[in-house]
Design an enzyme around this catalytic site. Structure first.
Site, PDB file in Angstrom:
ATOM      1  N   ASP A   7       6.879  15.518  21.057  1.00  0.00           N
ATOM      2  CA  ASP A   7       8.307  15.574  21.369  1.00  0.00           C
ATOM      3  C   ASP A   7       9.042  14.944  20.181  1.00  0.00           C
ATOM      4  OD1 ASP A   7      10.893  15.187  22.256  1.00  0.00           O
ATOM      5  OD2 ASP A   7      10.351  14.087  24.084  1.00  0.00           O
TER       6      ASP A   7
ATOM      7  N   LYS B 239      20.252  16.065  19.514  1.00  0.00           N
ATOM      8  CA  LYS B 239      20.185  14.777  18.831  1.00  0.00           C
ATOM      9  C   LYS B 239      20.422  14.972  17.332  1.00  0.00           C
ATOM     10  CE  LYS B 239      18.941  12.874  22.758  1.00  0.00           C
ATOM     11  NZ  LYS B 239      17.623  12.967  23.363  1.00  0.00           N
TER      12      LYS B 239
ATOM     13  N   TRP C 252      10.914   8.414  27.592  1.00  0.00           N
ATOM     14  CA  TRP C 252      10.722   9.862  27.517  1.00  0.00           C
ATOM     15  C   TRP C 252       9.253  10.237  27.672  1.00  0.00           C
ATOM     16  CZ3 TRP C 252      14.894  11.948  28.842  1.00  0.00           C
ATOM     17  CH2 TRP C 252      16.131  11.476  28.403  1.00  0.00           C
TER      18      TRP C 252
END
Ligand SMILES: *Cc1c(COP(=O)(O)O)cnc(C)c1O
Length: 362
Positions: free
Chosen positions: A173, A197, A103
């Site tokens: 993030d 998530k 990511w």
């Protein structure tokens, strides 16, 4: 009701049962409204109340001061990979990125399209099995910001410290560990998370931005990518993902009712310890991917002695009611994602299954 399996998916992921029950109970009509939350206008007083409540609960759970705007956006965390540099990168100054997995690599790639994006530190050579220490971070003092990924969903590593970037704003993030533990918002300039998530259904991305950073936003950005416009419009510039924001609000209420982020952290430590103890106590039969000191409490990838055994494990586990355990292709093996809403009984059941599988296939 049909039986619910234990859902170890990395995302979209398990939601709290009381939240699902409340959604179900009020789906035909919100109490006193006579319409489903799926049918109401985003300009209605009812929806304004829903989005205001979500904002208030975020501020309560995370102790967010008035110096921050809370935005409800679309496009996923991936859209933030582009929006962050487009809004916050100062021409000629560039930005620094800590590379700890897929990511952050994607975030860096998008930033490079906007300007100079540098790698501050990286654990790529070690297969992203650890989090670089503070001393390894190279931070350009005039950098526009330092970006890091607090939890690495795929490689199963998690920062156990907030990087010190001096006067350089921190951007993080937090998609896969948002609200899993107390978090120091005040040390960050911008915080973002896709909801699916740990915070709600897919379709909404939560962004917390310190108001002074809005002054950096260049004038020529597309409106939908402009934090300033989104803040001015209070996330209602166009039709927001109304249902998702409603569901996120219910998840926040659930967390609050249980005692907030300190209680979430306590539960998450317990669950993670159960699983890591099983891995560590297996005499090397199960092997975790992450180095011990960098282990994530949310995503736990692990390998078995052979790929054949991994396939057999996955097949038998699925048949036994454990879903979503297949590891990400870049790590292989298995991965158990055990977010806030994942029940401790599910971890205990998986641990028993692992012990039995080892005995039978050891
Ligand atoms: C899942 C994930 C993303 C991507 O999220 P989307 O909402 O699908 O764009 C980004 N960062 C992290 C840490 C993630 O876990």
């Amino acid at each position: 009701m049909t039986k619910r399996v234990y859902n170890f998916s990395a995302g979209p992921a398990v939601l709290p049962v009381p939240v699902l029950e409340e959604i179900q109970q009020n789906l035909m009509s919100l109490p006193g409204v006579g319409m489903s939350v799926l049918e109401i206008s985003h300009r209605s007083g009812t929806f304004q109340q829903i989005i205001d409540e979500a904002d208030t609960l975020f501020r309560k759970l995370l102790s967010v001061s008035d110096d921050y705007e809370i935005l409800f956006l679309q496009g996923g965390a991936t859209m933030q990979f582009s929006m962050v540099p487009a809004n916050l990168m100062i021409p000629d100054k560039g930005a620094d990125y800590v590379l700890t997995g897929t990511w952050s690599q994607k975030a860096l790639k998008e930033a490079k399209k906007v300007g100079t994006a540098r790698t501050s530190a990286s654990s790529e050579k070690e297969g992203f099995n650890r989090i670089p220490a503070q001393g390894e971070l190279e931070i350009n003092p005039s950098s526009s910001y330092l970006h890091y990924t607090s939890n690495n969903t795929i490689f199963g590593t998690e920062f156990d410290y907030v990087p010190d970037a001096g006067s350089v704003p921190l951007v993080v993030d937090v998609s896969s560990d948002f609200l899993s533990r107390p978090f120091d918002v005040a040390r960050h300039g911008l915080i973002y998370a896709g909801a699916q998530k740990n915070v709600g259904p897919a379709g909404v991305t939560v962004v917390l931005i310190r108001k002074d950073l809005l002054e950096r936003v260049p004038a020529n950005l597309p409106t939908m990518m402009d934090y300033g416009e989104m803040a001015k419009g209070k996330s209602l510039l166009n039709t927001p993902p109304t249902f998702c924001i409603y569901a996120v609000g219910l998840v926040l209420k659930w967390i609050d009712s249980l005692g907030g982020l300190a209680e979430m952290e306590k539960r998450n430590i317990e669950k993670a310890q159960l699983l890591y103890s099983a891995i560590d106590g297996s005499s090397g039969y199960y092997r975790g991917h992450a180095k011990t000191e960098s282990r994530s409490r949310m995503n736990i990838p692990f390998r078995l002695p052979s790929e054949d055994l991994e396939k057999k494990f996955l097949k038998e586990a699925t048949a036994a009611g454990f879903d979503g355990l297949k590891g990400h292709r870049s790590v292989g093996g298995l991965r158990a994602s055990i977010y806030n809403a994942f029940p401790k009984e599910g971890v205990e059941a998986l641990v028993s299954f692992m012990k039995e599988f080892q005995t039978t296939n050891g």
